[in-house]
Structure formats: C-alpha cells, structure tokens
Scaffold this active site. Structure first.
Site, PDB file in Angstrom:
ATOM      1  CB  CYS A  73      -0.895  -0.135   1.300  1.00  0.00           C
ATOM      2  SG  CYS A  73      -1.437   1.550   1.557  1.00  0.00           S
TER       3      CYS A  73
ATOM      4  CB  THR B  29      -2.774   4.929   1.376  1.00  0.00           C
ATOM      5  OG1 THR B  29      -3.494   4.285   0.309  1.00  0.00           O
ATOM      6  CG2 THR B  29      -3.757   6.015   1.835  1.00  0.00           C
TER       7      THR B  29
HETATM    8  P1  5GP Z   1      -0.455  -6.730   3.969  1.00  0.00           P
HETATM    9  O1  5GP Z   1      -1.094  -8.226   4.984  1.00  0.00           O
HETATM   10  O2  5GP Z   1      -0.103  -7.030   2.842  1.00  0.00           O
HETATM   11  O3  5GP Z   1       0.290  -5.932   4.729  1.00  0.00           O
HETATM   12  O4  5GP Z   1      -2.067  -5.909   3.949  1.00  0.00           O
HETATM   13  C1  5GP Z   1      -2.882  -6.373   3.013  1.00  0.00           C
HETATM   14  C2  5GP Z   1      -3.964  -5.388   3.177  1.00  0.00           C
HETATM   15  O5  5GP Z   1      -3.455  -4.139   2.438  1.00  0.00           O
HETATM   16  C3  5GP Z   1      -5.292  -5.688   2.217  1.00  0.00           C
HETATM   17  O6  5GP Z   1      -6.117  -6.518   2.897  1.00  0.00           O
HETATM   18  C4  5GP Z   1      -5.943  -4.516   1.850  1.00  0.00           C
HETATM   19  O7  5GP Z   1      -6.771  -3.767   3.080  1.00  0.00           O
HETATM   20  C5  5GP Z   1      -4.591  -3.368   1.615  1.00  0.00           C
HETATM   21  N1  5GP Z   1      -4.291  -3.167   0.474  1.00  0.00           N
HETATM   22  C6  5GP Z   1      -3.999  -4.099  -0.712  1.00  0.00           C
HETATM   23  N2  5GP Z   1      -3.811  -3.302  -1.723  1.00  0.00           N
HETATM   24  C7  5GP Z   1      -3.857  -2.164  -1.484  1.00  0.00           C
HETATM   25  C8  5GP Z   1      -3.422  -0.942  -2.231  1.00  0.00           C
HETATM   26  O8  5GP Z   1      -3.263  -1.105  -3.302  1.00  0.00           O
HETATM   27  N3  5GP Z   1      -3.382   0.408  -1.581  1.00  0.00           N
HETATM   28  C9  5GP Z   1      -3.930   0.197  -0.315  1.00  0.00           C
HETATM   29  N4  5GP Z   1      -3.770   1.622   0.179  1.00  0.00           N
HETATM   30  N5  5GP Z   1      -4.171  -0.726   0.494  1.00  0.00           N
HETATM   31  C10 5GP Z   1      -4.113  -1.947  -0.182  1.00  0.00           C
END
Ligand code: 5GP
Length: 347
Positions: free
Chosen positions: A186, A188
C-alpha cells in the site's frame, strides 16, 4: 488551525507482549478455533479467525480450498465471474462457510453479489470493500446491502477510527475492516499523508465495535507471526493477511524465473498493475496507491499456515492463554525502542 493528537499512537513494531506465568503445559493445549456470533446476521461461525486478503495474489478459490482445510478464511477477490462462482460453489460446497464474496459499491457489483447469493446462500460473508470507508455514500451502500441480505454476515471497511466503526455498525455491518495505509504493498501514506498506526487503531476500534456487539478485522500490516499475535492481543477478532500469504502456489500472480530463482508477482488492489489488468489502465482522475513487488516463491501455503498456527499457539502459551479468545485479557504490551535483533538480517 489543525488539531494535533499528542499522545503516542503505536504500530506492531513499537511493542512486545510481556510474558506471564502460565498453567499451560504444552502448546498442543491451546485452542485456536474461535466461535463468534454476529450482531446483525445472528449467525455463528467457528473458525481460526485469519483471512487471506481479497487481493489477486491471495484471495483465490485455490487459496480458499487450501485454507478452509485448516479452518482459516478467505476473502475471495472480486474479479471472478458469476460462472466461476457457480462452478466453485458446485464443486466445493464445504468451503462456502469459510469464504467471503467481495464487491465495491457499483450497481453492477451489487447485482453480481445478488446473483451469487441466489445459488450460494451458504457463503459466510459479504464484504463491502472500498479503500476509503469514510464516505456518506459508502454508509448508504452498506445500509442497502443490509436491507437486501438481512441474514448474512456483512464485513465493511476500511476505516481506522472509532466514530466510523460505530457508524458502519449502526448501518448494519457485523465486522468492520480496520486499516488505513498499513499494508505491505500500500502506498496511501506516502501518496496522501493519511493513515493511523495500526496497533492503536485496533485497540481503539475494537473497543468501539465490541461496545455495540460487533467485531473487527485487523487488516494489513502484519509482517511476521508475532504481529498477528499482537493484533489478536490488541483485541482484533479476525486478522487479514496479504503479504504474508503471497508467493504461494495457491495465490494468483505470474511466476517469474531469474538466475535459477523463482518469484511471484504481488501487487496492491490500487496498484497500476491491478488497474491495467482489471480496468484497462489508471484513470486520469485518480492516483496509484499501491505497488507491485516480486516476492520469493514459497510453494504450498500449508507450510506457512503451520508456521502461523504454531507461532500463535506459542504466543498463547507465553502469556497463559488457553485460547485465542483469552489472549487480549492476558496481554500486556510493553513499549520498546528495539523489538527484534537484526544483526544477521530480519529474523
Ligand atoms: P498486508 O497483509 O499485505 O500488509 O496488507 C493487506 C491489506 O492491504 C489488504 O487486505 C488491503 O486492505 C490493503 N491493500 C491491498 N492493496 C492495497 C493497495 O493497493 N492500496 C492500499 N492503500 N491498500 C491496499
């Protein structure tokens, strides 16, 4: 004048769980299955409350088949067709109680979940998924989904603050997805400056949700099993994983071979890769808020699942919790300047 919140807000790496005296003799005694009843749907679910995220790299039917054998859950990504769902539901009825059908807020996506629910009403959850759960429009959408599916368990998010948790629960949400910006792919926080430290978000949002009888998912930011334990210790009812479950046979994404090593492509829901694949490119009015990475190929997800479950049992043993449900009441976090020893690289 902007307001400044002065108290320190915490992330997973800012704390450790303090060990405490325990009566548990062996990790085998720890029960990770948790029975949860939802406030609006009134349904009860017994599972190991860990979700594979609804990303292309993790939220696949193959992942659901593998994870549900161990009692874990999968949020299926929204790019399968109705026909794909029909085949999955026909061939794998035993998995339906462990999966979520996900949709954004468009009319066509609403129509799609309505169709799918007609032939597969046993699906455990409907996820209303948007990157930013703070809009009035989103609240109205959740109310519409609740009115259409009065007996289904609804997940909605993402948000990171208690007032929005309460608004979503009052709109009909059973489980609120918590996480603005913590995810592994992400961007953001760098693109917008917006976010909230994930451990504090969980503690504050769990309190708000539980006060209304609702539940939360700690969504994103777990980099190791210890982070999952911290999320449960902080009060999360469920934890959602993307990056930690990426790179496996059961996830989507191309496999790349280079110099004898294998990698899998893993990308954010809001990355340019995802937008190119699913929407024909990045629309001019929006920014890319996700990235694309190559993760080392990790083989069968079963190995990672055993590692996660073993680590969680061990965490429970260290604090004397006989079950995951008991973990928050046995958890004391200690703030620390250095949580892990990285002298030989990340452990
Ligand atoms: P991880 O377990 O990889 O740290 O986080 C997964 C979560 O990141 C997902 O369930 C979703 O809420 C968030 N996420 C996935 N893709 C994106 C993206 O492209 N942008 C943002 N802001 N959040 C994402």
């Amino acid at each position: 004048m902007p307001t400044i919140i002065d108290g320190v807000k915490l992330d997973y790496q800012d704390v450790l769980i303090r060990p405490r005296r325990s009566k548990i003799k062996s990790r085998m005694e720890v029960d990770l299955f948790t029975e949860i009843t939802f406030p609006h749907s009134k349904r009860t679910l017994k599972s190991i409350p860990i979700f594979a995220s609804n990303m292309d790299g993790t939220g696949t039917f193959e992942m659901a088949k593998a994870l549900s054998k161990h009692g874990l859950l999968t949020a299926i990504h929204k790019y399968y067709t109705i026909e794909d769902w029909r085949n999955f539901a026909r061939d794998n009825p035993e998995c339906l109680g462990n999966v979520s059908v996900c949709a954004g807020t468009s009319d066509s996506e609403f129509q799609k979940i309505s169709e799918i629910m007609k032939f597969a009403p046993e699906i455990a959850f409907i996820t209303c998924d948007v990157a930013n759960g703070y809009s009035e429009h989103f609240l109205e959408y959740v109310k519409k989904v609740r009115a259409t599916f009065p007996n289904h368990t609804i997940i909605a998010g993402d948000v990171a603050t208690p007032e929005m948790v309460e608004a979503l629960v009052n709109a009909g949400t059973d489980i609120v997805n918590i996480g603005i910006g913590p995810g592994s792919v992400c961007t953001t926080r760098t693109k917008t400056g917006v976010g909230y430290p994930q451990l504090s978000a969980i503690i504050e949002c769990a309190d708000a949700a539980h006060g209304l009888g609702a539940k939360i998912i700690a969504d994103g930011g777990c980099t190791c099993v210890g982070d999952i334990a911290k999320a449960f210790g902080a009060g999360a009812d469920f934890v959602m994983l993307g990056g930690m479950l990426s790179g496996h046979d059961q996830g989507g994404g191309d496999t790349i071979e280079r110099n004898g090593e294998r990698f899998k492509l893993f990308y954010g829901l809001c990355s340019s890769t995802a937008m190119k694949i699913h929407s024909g490119g990045v629309a001019e009015y929006r920014s890319v808020e996700g990235k694309t990475v190559e993760v080392p190929y990790k083989g069968d997800v079963k190995v990672t699942v055993f590692d996660i479950l073993g680590g969680l049992r061990s965490a429970c043993t260290y604090v004397g919790a006989e079950s995951l449900r008991e973990l928050p009441s046995r958890t004391t976090f200690v703030r620390c300047a250095r949580a892990v020893n990285t002298v030989f690289g990340p452990s």
